[in-house]
Structure formats: structure tokens, C-alpha cells
Design a protein around this motif. Sequence first.
Motif: not given
Length: 154
Positions: A112-118, A105-110, A42-46, A51-54
Motif C-alpha cells: 500500500a505504501a509503494i502504491d501510494a508513493a509511486a 517479505d513485502l507486507t500488505d502495508a508495504g 529513498i532507501s525504503d522506496y528502493e 520487492l515489487t519488481d516483475r
Amino acid sequence: MSTTTRWLDDEEQQAWRAWIDVNAQLTARLNRELQAASGLSISDYEILVALTDRDVPDRTLRMYELGERLQWEKSRVSKQVSRMEARGLVERRHCADDRRGAFVDLTDAGQAAIDAAAPGHVALVRELFFDGLNADQVRSLGRFATTVLGRLAD
């Protein structure tokens, strides 16, 4: 000068304890399910959400800004970012203007991780939280949270 404690009445005590229990159980369940489904805590996700907020168009925040958004202590932010950096989800970049400052900085892997988890995470939030409420309860909850947050900001 002595003051008298204004104790919670039975209804307030019941509501307060229920709120504490809901918060603890919901957070624990969301964390377990998120980790099982995506490998993210949950901490990763937060952090990934922050980092992906509008209002973060370049997917980067100063460490102190990240801490302020999450209401985390500086050491907690630093340790969590280090764990995520080791997994390639974020990168820490030193600030040229402030030798003690750093960017996250959010990486491309980061991304991809949130895109998959959200999607799964949102579905679980809906199932556990919102699906049991009607529209009036959701509005009341929003007003309640806004009121309490306003008092905390004072």
C-alpha cells in the motif's frame, strides 16, 4: 615500474563533476520530496521497488539477493530492513534451509505504501529529469548508462 597518471582533460573534468553534482542533488531532492509526500525514504522506496519488481512474483527476496540488487553492504540491508520491519512495511522470515539466511517479505502495508508513493515519485522523476530531455538525449543516456554498467560488471 612507474606509470604516468592520465589526468582528465578540462571537458572530461567538467562532465565528471557535473555528473557527480547531478547524482547528489537529484538523489537529495528525490529523497526530500518522497519523505514529505509519503513518509518513505529513498532507501525504503528502493527496497519496496525491489520487492515489487516483475521478476519477484511472490514479493519476497533473500536478504543477500536484496543486497545484490541494490548494491548495498549486508549491514546496510539489515539495518534498513529492521527499520522498515518496525513500521510494518516488510517482514523478515528465517530460511529453513540456511540457518544464517533470511527472507524479506513485502507486507500488505508495504504494498500500500509503494502504491501510494509511486505516482508522485514517478511524476517528480519525469519533471526533474526526463521533461528536460528530448528523445535523442534519452536514448543517448540509455546507451551511456548501459556502457558504463557493462564496464563496471567486467
